[in-house]
Write an enzyme that holds these catalytic residues in place. Structure first.
Site, PDB file in Angstrom:
ATOM      1  CG  ASP A   1      59.412   7.969  44.071  1.00  0.00           C
ATOM      2  OD1 ASP A   1      60.478   8.711  43.903  1.00  0.00           O
ATOM      3  OD2 ASP A   1      58.721   7.087  43.364  1.00  0.00           O
TER       4      ASP A   1
ATOM      5  CD  GLU B   1      42.462  42.381  46.767  1.00  0.00           C
ATOM      6  OE1 GLU B   1      41.833  42.292  45.541  1.00  0.00           O
ATOM      7  OE2 GLU B   1      43.010  43.561  47.299  1.00  0.00           O
TER       8      GLU B   1
ATOM      9  CD  GLU C   1      39.256  38.496  40.631  1.00  0.00           C
ATOM     10  OE1 GLU C   1      38.936  39.587  41.019  1.00  0.00           O
ATOM     11  OE2 GLU C   1      39.383  38.002  39.396  1.00  0.00           O
TER      12      GLU C   1
ATOM     13  CD  GLU D   1      35.701  40.149  41.530  1.00  0.00           C
ATOM     14  OE1 GLU D   1      35.329  40.816  40.230  1.00  0.00           O
ATOM     15  OE2 GLU D   1      36.271  40.906  42.278  1.00  0.00           O
TER      16      GLU D   1
ATOM     17  CD  GLU E   1      38.381  39.640  45.126  1.00  0.00           C
ATOM     18  OE1 GLU E   1      38.649  40.594  46.149  1.00  0.00           O
ATOM     19  OE2 GLU E   1      38.355  40.205  44.092  1.00  0.00           O
TER      20      GLU E   1
ATOM     21  CG  HIS F   1      43.995  42.351  42.270  1.00  0.00           C
ATOM     22  ND1 HIS F   1      43.165  43.159  42.240  1.00  0.00           N
ATOM     23  CD2 HIS F   1      44.171  41.867  41.071  1.00  0.00           C
ATOM     24  CE1 HIS F   1      42.451  43.172  41.130  1.00  0.00           C
ATOM     25  NE2 HIS F   1      43.212  42.551  40.249  1.00  0.00           N
TER      26      HIS F   1
ATOM     27  NE  ARG G   1      39.525  50.241  42.186  1.00  0.00           N
ATOM     28  CZ  ARG G   1      39.748  49.217  43.119  1.00  0.00           C
ATOM     29  NH1 ARG G   1      40.131  48.286  42.999  1.00  0.00           N
ATOM     30  NH2 ARG G   1      39.499  49.761  44.288  1.00  0.00           N
TER      31      ARG G   1
ATOM     32  CD  GLU H   1      45.137  45.814  44.414  1.00  0.00           C
ATOM     33  OE1 GLU H   1      44.092  45.564  44.835  1.00  0.00           O
ATOM     34  OE2 GLU H   1      44.847  47.042  43.517  1.00  0.00           O
TER      35      GLU H   1
ATOM     36  NE  ARG I   1      44.304  46.560  39.181  1.00  0.00           N
ATOM     37  CZ  ARG I   1      43.079  46.628  39.737  1.00  0.00           C
ATOM     38  NH1 ARG I   1      43.157  46.443  41.126  1.00  0.00           N
ATOM     39  NH2 ARG I   1      42.203  46.476  38.972  1.00  0.00           N
TER      40      ARG I   1
END
Length: 448
Positions: A54, A133, A135, A190, A197, A246, A320, A337, A339
């Site tokens: 349904d 990645e 977490e 982490e 992670e 990420h 980063r 990547e 983030r």
């Protein structure tokens, strides 16, 4: 490896499978399932695409007068869960949703990602790979079995037991994932207390998104076995880092070559022209697709300065602090990547809009801005303005307004998903905006 109906029939008998979970995701990314007994009759119904449910009971699917929906299992997603009991094993299949007329359902997030992949193939690529990645936090349960916000360790980034008291839980999660065919590449504590992670190997994006959904199920199941509660909420506790997911992305051509790699790159980064254009598309649409990759009120409690989450729309090499970075690996490992994605996002919707944003960059030759290799968190507001760096939306409300201004992102979702997502999230924001929090009581009641 391709799995056939005959393979499934054989495993049902050999592994004493007594129940089948037919799994799918709603628009909000919540995994749903219809569980049926694995009798010969029911199994044949499943394998011939005749299992019904349904659809009117599922968030963002259909109205009650259009409720009959069919589950078409993807046989390659067949898995036998390693936690059966004396009554036998339980197996699962991830399904696509079809209408009673035999057409792919426009509100099916997995089917919507397949639509984006068909566009990718027309543009000239063979596959879009994703290495996620995710977490998560592990919290203690109370005496009634309800989750608390009390962590069961005092660990930090890459800490080792006995500081990391959840080590055994995480190890069992990895063992179970390995038994289920995941290729786990890393597992560690982490930054925040109680935060973990587990990274698994990249795969084509459809399989990777399936893996994310199964991963969440495994993590929550094994955590419960150890008396813990696993949550993928972006920011469950004030004052500590939140959880991200990420996304490492790359396009491959029909020769099996990484289309993002070019050793002759005149800019010296060994990135191809297509990689720069894909990056340009990701950058151009970043403000507007944030509502999809950070889809809850809570998501924006993570996207603040000071806790390592990206806040500013910029890109770099190994730096980063920006939204997007280019990890050091080259050759087949060349990738971008992103983030800012958090694990509350529906992975099928998130990757559909990211793929379409990148393809828009390639098709329209959108130039990426210059990379920012300095720490953006240390720059002043004026320095960021001069560098052309803007902030991500600060609230779900602002992100929803931005979503409505982007035709590429809207097309990536299709009208059915777009309108139903928007309606659900407007209701969420309205509920939050009118709620009086304890913070307001603590800060205003005595003063005013």
């Amino acid at each position: 490896m391709t799995i056939t109906a005959a393979d499934i029939r054989r495993e049902v008998k050999e592994k004493n499978v007594t129940f089948l979970r037919l799994m799918f995701s709603d628009i909000l990314g919540v995994m749903k399932n219809v569980e049926i007994p694995a009798t010969e009759e029911q199994l044949e119904k499943v394998l011939s695409n005749k299992a019904m449910f349904d659809g009117s009971s599922i968030e963002g699917f259909v109205r009650i007068n259009e409720s009959d929906m069919y589950l078409y299992p993807d046989l390659d997603t067949w898995t036998v869960f390693p936690w059966g009991d004396e009554n036998g094993a339980v197996a699962g299949l991830i399904c696509d949703i079809y209408t009673a007329e035999g057409e792919p359902f426009a509100g099916d997030p997995r089917g919507n990602l397949k639509k984006a992949l068909r566009h990718m193939e027309k543009v000239g690529y063979k596959s879009f790979n994703l290495g996620p990645e995710p977490e998560f936090f592990l919290f203690k349960l109370d005496e009634q079995g309800n989750p608390t916000l009390e962590v069961n360790d005092k660990g930090g980034y890459f800490d080792l037991a006995p500081t990391d008291l959840a080590d055994n839980t995480r190890r069992e999660i990895v063992n179970v994932l390995t038994q289920m065919g995941f290729e786990v590449e890393a597992s560690h504590h982490e930054v925040a207390v109680g935060q973990h992670e587990i990274d698994f190997k990249y795969a084509d994006v459809l399989k990777a998104c399936d893996n994310i959904q199964i991963f969440k199920l495994v993590v929550k199941t094994i955590a419960r076995k150890h008396g813990l509660y696993a949550t993928f909420m972006a920011k469950p506790k004030y004052g500590i880092a939140g959880s991200g997911m990420h996304c490492n992305m790359s396009l491959f051509n029909d020769k099996g070559e990484n289309a993002f790699f070019d050793p002759e790159d005149p800019r010296g980064m060994q990135l191809s022209e297509d990689a720069y254009y894909f990056l340009g598309g990701l950058m151009k649409h970043a403000y507007n697709y944030t509502a999809i990759i950070n889809p809850t009120v809570n998501s924006y409690k993570r996207l603040v300065p000071g806790f390592e989450a990206p806040v500013y729309i910029a890109w770099a090499g190994r730096n980063r602090s920006p939204l997007i970075r280019v990890p050091a690996s080259r050759g087949m490992g060349t990738r971008l990547e992103l983030r800012s994605v958090d694990p509350m996002a529906n992975p099928y919707l998130a990757l559909a809009v990211l793929l379409e944003a990148g393809l828009d960059g390639i098709e329209n030759k959108i130039e990426a801005p210059a990379p920012i290799e300095t720490n953006i968190y240390a720059m002043s507001a004026e320095e960021r303005r001069e560098a052309g760096i803007i902030d991500l939306p600060s609230t779900l409300h602002n992100a929803l307004k931005a979503l409505q201004e982007d035709d590429v992102v809207r097309a990536a979702l299709g009208d059915h998903i777009y309108y139903n997502f928007l309606e659900a999230k407007r209701i969420e924001w309205a509920s939050y905006a009118t709620f009086v929090s304890q913070w307001e009581i603590d800060n205003y009641l005595d003063i005013y």
